[in-house]
Design a protein around this motif. Structure first.
Motif, PDB file in Angstrom:
ATOM      1  N   ARG A 197       0.849  -1.189   0.000  1.00 55.06           N
ATOM      2  CA  ARG A 197       0.000   0.000   0.000  1.00 55.06           C
ATOM      3  C   ARG A 197       0.889   1.244   0.000  1.00 55.06           C
ATOM      4  NH1 ARG A 197      -0.033   2.365   4.978  1.00 55.06           N
ATOM      5  NH2 ARG A 197       0.437   1.084   6.796  1.00 55.06           N
ATOM      6  N   GLY A 198       0.295   2.368  -0.382  1.00 54.22           N
ATOM      7  CA  GLY A 198       1.055   3.616  -0.428  1.00 54.22           C
ATOM      8  C   GLY A 198       2.212   3.605  -1.399  1.00 54.22           C
ATOM      9  N   PRO A 199       2.070   2.965  -2.569  1.00 52.74           N
ATOM     10  CA  PRO A 199       3.224   2.832  -3.469  1.00 52.74           C
ATOM     11  C   PRO A 199       3.723   4.152  -4.049  1.00 52.74           C
ATOM     12  CG  PRO A 199       1.213   2.134  -4.589  1.00 52.74           C
ATOM     13  CD  PRO A 199       0.853   2.337  -3.147  1.00 52.74           C
ATOM     14  N   LEU A 200       2.881   5.202  -3.980  1.00 58.03           N
ATOM     15  CA  LEU A 200       3.264   6.498  -4.545  1.00 58.03           C
ATOM     16  C   LEU A 200       3.661   7.506  -3.469  1.00 58.03           C
ATOM     17  CD1 LEU A 200       0.432   6.726  -7.200  1.00 58.03           C
ATOM     18  CD2 LEU A 200       2.768   5.924  -7.532  1.00 58.03           C
ATOM     19  N   ALA A 201       3.784   7.023  -2.228  1.00 55.50           N
ATOM     20  CA  ALA A 201       4.244   7.870  -1.113  1.00 55.50           C
ATOM     21  C   ALA A 201       3.444   9.172  -1.021  1.00 55.50           C
ATOM     22  CB  ALA A 201       5.734   8.173  -1.242  1.00 55.50           C
ATOM     23  N   LYS A 202       2.142   9.015  -0.873  1.00 53.27           N
ATOM     24  CA  LYS A 202       1.223  10.149  -0.719  1.00 53.27           C
ATOM     25  C   LYS A 202       1.237  11.083  -1.925  1.00 53.27           C
ATOM     26  CE  LYS A 202       1.581  10.184   4.339  1.00 53.27           C
ATOM     27  NZ  LYS A 202       1.878  10.995   5.541  1.00 53.27           N
ATOM     28  N   GLY A 203       1.642  10.561  -3.081  1.00 46.98           N
ATOM     29  CA  GLY A 203       1.678  11.369  -4.284  1.00 46.98           C
ATOM     30  C   GLY A 203       3.022  12.018  -4.556  1.00 46.98           C
ATOM     31  N   MET A 204       3.996  11.807  -3.659  1.00 48.99           N
ATOM     32  CA  MET A 204       5.307  12.440  -3.827  1.00 48.99           C
ATOM     33  C   MET A 204       6.140  11.785  -4.920  1.00 48.99           C
ATOM     34  SD  MET A 204       6.430  13.556   0.045  1.00 48.99           S
ATOM     35  CE  MET A 204       6.134  11.964   0.836  1.00 48.99           C
ATOM     36  N   LEU A 205       5.720  10.605  -5.390  1.00 49.76           N
ATOM     37  CA  LEU A 205       6.454   9.912  -6.447  1.00 49.76           C
ATOM     38  C   LEU A 205       5.689   9.954  -7.769  1.00 49.76           C
ATOM     39  CD1 LEU A 205       7.763   6.835  -4.404  1.00 49.76           C
ATOM     40  CD2 LEU A 205       8.945   8.982  -4.929  1.00 49.76           C
ATOM     41  N   TRP A 236      13.518  12.841  -8.647  1.00 46.51           N
ATOM     42  CA  TRP A 236      12.597  11.806  -9.137  1.00 46.51           C
ATOM     43  C   TRP A 236      11.942  12.238 -10.443  1.00 46.51           C
ATOM     44  CZ3 TRP A 236      11.864   6.935  -7.290  1.00 46.51           C
ATOM     45  CH2 TRP A 236      10.781   6.206  -7.818  1.00 46.51           C
ATOM     46  N   GLN A 237      11.542  13.483 -10.487  1.00 43.41           N
ATOM     47  CA  GLN A 237      10.895  13.984 -11.696  1.00 43.41           C
ATOM     48  C   GLN A 237      11.856  13.999 -12.891  1.00 43.41           C
ATOM     49  OE1 GLN A 237       9.038  17.437  -9.435  1.00 43.41           O
ATOM     50  NE2 GLN A 237       7.376  16.975 -10.840  1.00 43.41           N
ATOM     51  N   SER A 238      13.163  14.087 -12.612  1.00 42.46           N
ATOM     52  CA  SER A 238      14.139  14.044 -13.702  1.00 42.46           C
ATOM     53  C   SER A 238      14.287  12.639 -14.273  1.00 42.46           C
ATOM     54  CB  SER A 238      15.504  14.552 -13.216  1.00 42.46           C
ATOM     55  OG  SER A 238      16.172  13.577 -12.420  1.00 42.46           O
ATOM     56  N   PHE A 239      13.860  11.624 -13.513  1.00 32.83           N
ATOM     57  CA  PHE A 239      13.891  10.243 -14.004  1.00 32.83           C
ATOM     58  C   PHE A 239      12.762   9.976 -14.995  1.00 32.83           C
ATOM     59  CE2 PHE A 239      15.807   8.694  -9.709  1.00 32.83           C
ATOM     60  CZ  PHE A 239      17.080   9.008 -10.146  1.00 32.83           C
ATOM     61  N   GLU A 240      11.753  10.836 -14.975  1.00 29.22           N
ATOM     62  CA  GLU A 240      10.564  10.620 -15.791  1.00 29.22           C
ATOM     63  C   GLU A 240      10.871  10.779 -17.274  1.00 29.22           C
ATOM     64  OE1 GLU A 240       5.901  11.836 -15.448  1.00 29.22           O
ATOM     65  OE2 GLU A 240       7.365  13.424 -15.116  1.00 29.22           O
ATOM     66  N   SER A 241      10.197   9.983 -18.096  1.00 30.15           N
ATOM     67  CA  SER A 241      10.323  10.088 -19.549  1.00 30.15           C
ATOM     68  C   SER A 241       8.995   9.712 -20.186  1.00 30.15           C
ATOM     69  CB  SER A 241      11.423   9.158 -20.062  1.00 30.15           C
ATOM     70  OG  SER A 241      11.045   7.801 -19.884  1.00 30.15           O
ATOM     71  N   ASP A 242       8.901   9.930 -21.493  1.00 25.82           N
ATOM     72  CA  ASP A 242       7.684   9.536 -22.201  1.00 25.82           C
ATOM     73  C   ASP A 242       7.477   8.035 -22.110  1.00 25.82           C
ATOM     74  OD1 ASP A 242       7.208  12.135 -22.921  1.00 25.82           O
ATOM     75  OD2 ASP A 242       8.135  11.954 -24.901  1.00 25.82           O
ATOM     76  N   ALA A 243       8.560   7.295 -22.032  1.00 25.70           N
ATOM     77  CA  ALA A 243       8.473   5.836 -21.979  1.00 25.70           C
ATOM     78  C   ALA A 243       8.219   5.309 -20.576  1.00 25.70           C
ATOM     79  CB  ALA A 243       9.765   5.212 -22.517  1.00 25.70           C
ATOM     80  N   ARG A 244       8.404   6.184 -19.586  1.00 24.26           N
ATOM     81  CA  ARG A 244       8.233   5.738 -18.212  1.00 24.26           C
ATOM     82  C   ARG A 244       7.839   6.907 -17.332  1.00 24.26           C
ATOM     83  NH1 ARG A 244      12.806   4.269 -17.679  1.00 24.26           N
ATOM     84  NH2 ARG A 244      12.653   2.143 -18.503  1.00 24.26           N
ATOM     85  N   PRO A 245       6.519   7.200 -17.209  1.00 22.77           N
ATOM     86  CA  PRO A 245       6.050   8.284 -16.342  1.00 22.77           C
ATOM     87  C   PRO A 245       6.464   8.050 -14.882  1.00 22.77           C
ATOM     88  CG  PRO A 245       4.318   7.555 -17.827  1.00 22.77           C
ATOM     89  CD  PRO A 245       5.425   6.562 -17.951  1.00 22.77           C
ATOM     90  N   ALA A 246       6.466   9.116 -14.107  1.00 18.04           N
ATOM     91  CA  ALA A 246       6.938   9.040 -12.725  1.00 18.04           C
ATOM     92  C   ALA A 246       6.151   8.025 -11.906  1.00 18.04           C
ATOM     93  CB  ALA A 246       6.853  10.422 -12.076  1.00 18.04           C
ATOM     94  N   SER A 247       4.820   8.001 -12.059  1.00 15.21           N
ATOM     95  CA  SER A 247       4.007   7.043 -11.299  1.00 15.21           C
ATOM     96  C   SER A 247       4.335   5.609 -11.690  1.00 15.21           C
ATOM     97  CB  SER A 247       2.517   7.309 -11.539  1.00 15.21           C
ATOM     98  OG  SER A 247       2.157   8.581 -11.064  1.00 15.21           O
ATOM     99  N   ALA A 248       4.528   5.386 -12.985  1.00 15.35           N
ATOM    100  CA  ALA A 248       4.885   4.045 -13.455  1.00 15.35           C
ATOM    101  C   ALA A 248       6.211   3.601 -12.856  1.00 15.35           C
ATOM    102  CB  ALA A 248       4.950   4.020 -14.981  1.00 15.35           C
TER     103      ALA A 248
END
Length: 306
Positions: A197-205, A236-248
Motif C-alpha cells: 500500500r502507499g506505493p506512490l508515497a502520498k503522491g510524492m512519487l 525523481w521527476q528528472s527520471f521521468e520520460s515519455d516511456a516511463r512516467p513518474a508514477s509508473a
C-alpha cells in the motif's frame, strides 16, 4: 495485466490493484472508477469494514454485482464500531471477528470473501485466538484465505510462525524501503506475499511530486527532512520520460521484487487511476535506474511500531 500468485494460495491477483478507501461516498463516481479499473485488467479490490464505517464495503458490493466470480475481494476486520457512528475500538477477539465477517458479507453482497485481513494488531493481542477465528472462517467457507495488514515486524513474525497467512499488507515505496531491511526475505522464505500500500508515497512519487512534497512533507517524511524530500522528489521527476512516467516508475520499483504480489493504490478520480495505469505501457525498469533509486533514497529501518 499480469497476475501474481498470492503467497501459497491459489489466488492470483493483478500486479496493480485498487485500494478503495479513497473512492468517497458518491456511488456513481466510485462505480465509474471501479468499472474503469476492472476494464483495465485489475482484478483485486481492497476495502475494510472501517472505511467510511461500512459505507465503502456497500459501494464495492454494489459495483461488483454480476461479475463477482471474476474478482478477488479483500476486506479487513478488527475495529469494532456501529455503522453510522464515528467512533471505534480495537478488538481482535475471535467473537468480534466472527461477527464482523457476517456484517462485511452483507455489505459486500457476497457469500464469501477471498482475502480477509486483520486490520492492524500489536504484540499484546490474543494472537492465537485471532488465528483460530480466521482458521474457522476458512473451514466454514466464509473466507478463502487470510492475511494481516501491519507494519509491525514483531507482529508479522508471530503470524509467520503461528498461522497460515498468505499475505501481509504494508506500506512500501521507494521512499519507505523499510520492508527491504526486515520483512521481504522473511516473507519470501515462508511463501507469503506483500500487498504494497502507499506505493506512490502520498503522491510524492508522481509527476507533480515536488509540489505535493511542498504541501505534505513540511515536517519531513519518516527519516527524511523536508529539504531531503524536496531534493529527492525534484530528482525523481528528472527520471521521468515519455516511456516511463513518474508514477509508473514508482510502481515498477516495488514490483521488481517478486515477493510483492500487487501494488495497492488509491484513486479518487479517473485521472488518478489513469496516471497509475500508465504502468501497463511503460518500458521495463533497467537495473541502472533501480540502483539509482536506491542510491537516492534511504534503506531505513523500523524504529517505532515494534
Amino acid at each position: 495485466m499480469n497476475k501474481r500468485k498470492l503467497g501459497s494460495s491459489d489466488l492470483y491477483v493483478s500486479e496493480l490493484s485498487l485500494g478503495c478507501m479513497s473512492l468517497g461516498k458518491d456511488k456513481a463516481k466510485a462505480k465509474s472508477i471501479i468499472d474503469h479499473a476492472l476494464e483495465a485488467g485489475i482484478n483485486y479490490l481492497d476495502t475494510a469494514d472501517l472505511y467510511d464505517f461500512g459505507t465503502n464495503e456497500e459501494i464495492v458490493g454494489e459495483a461488483i454485482q454480476g461479475r463477482r466470480e471474476d474478482l478477488i475481494i479483500g476486506t479487513k476486520a478488527g475495529n469494532k464500531f456501529r455503522q453510522g457512528e464515528k467512533d471505534w475500538s480495537w478488538d481482535p477477539s475471535k467473537a468480534h471477528i466472527k461477527t464482523a465477517v457476517k456484517e462485511s458479507l452483507k455489505r459486500l453482497k457476497t457469500d464469501y470473501i477471498d482475502l480477509y485481513q486483520l486490520h492492524g494488531g500489536t504484540i499484546d493481542d490474543p494472537i492465537d485466538e485471532t488465528i483460530e477465528a480466521f482458521e474457522e472462517l476458512k473451514q466454514e467457507g466464509l473466507i478463502r484465505e487470510y492475511g494481516i495488514s501491519s507494519i509491525r515486524p514483531n507482529v508479522i513474525r508471530e503470524y509467520v510462525k503461528k498461522s497460515s497467512i498468505v499475505s501481509v499488507m504494508m506500506q512500501y515505496n521507494a521512499l519507505d524501503r523499510r520492508p527491504e531491511e526486515e520483512i521481504l526475505d522473511l516473507l519470501k522464505d515462508n511463501q507469503i506475499s506483500i500487498l504494497a500500500r502507499g506505493p506512490l508515497a502520498k503522491g510524492m512519487l508522481t509527476s507533480n511530486g515536488y509540489q505535493v512534497a511542498q504541501n505534505k512533507a513540511k515536517d519531513g517524511f519518516l527519516d527524511y527532512s523536508y529539504e531531503e524530500i524536496l531534493a529527492i522528489t525534484e530528482k525523481w521527476q528528472s527520471f521521468e520520460s515519455d516511456a516511463r512516467p513518474a508514477s509508473a516508475l514508482a510502481l515498477q520499483y516495488i514490483l521488481h521484487n517478486q515477493t510483492v504480489a500487487s501494488a495497492v493504490f488509491g484513486a479518487s478520480s479517473l485521472e488518478q487511476l489513469n496516471d497509475n495505469l500508465s504502468y501497463l505501457d511503460a518500458d521495463p525498469l533497467p537495473k541502472h535506474l533501480s540502483d539509482a533509486i536506491q542510491s537516492l533514497t534511504k534503506a531505513i529501518t523500523y524504529d517505532k511500531h515494534r
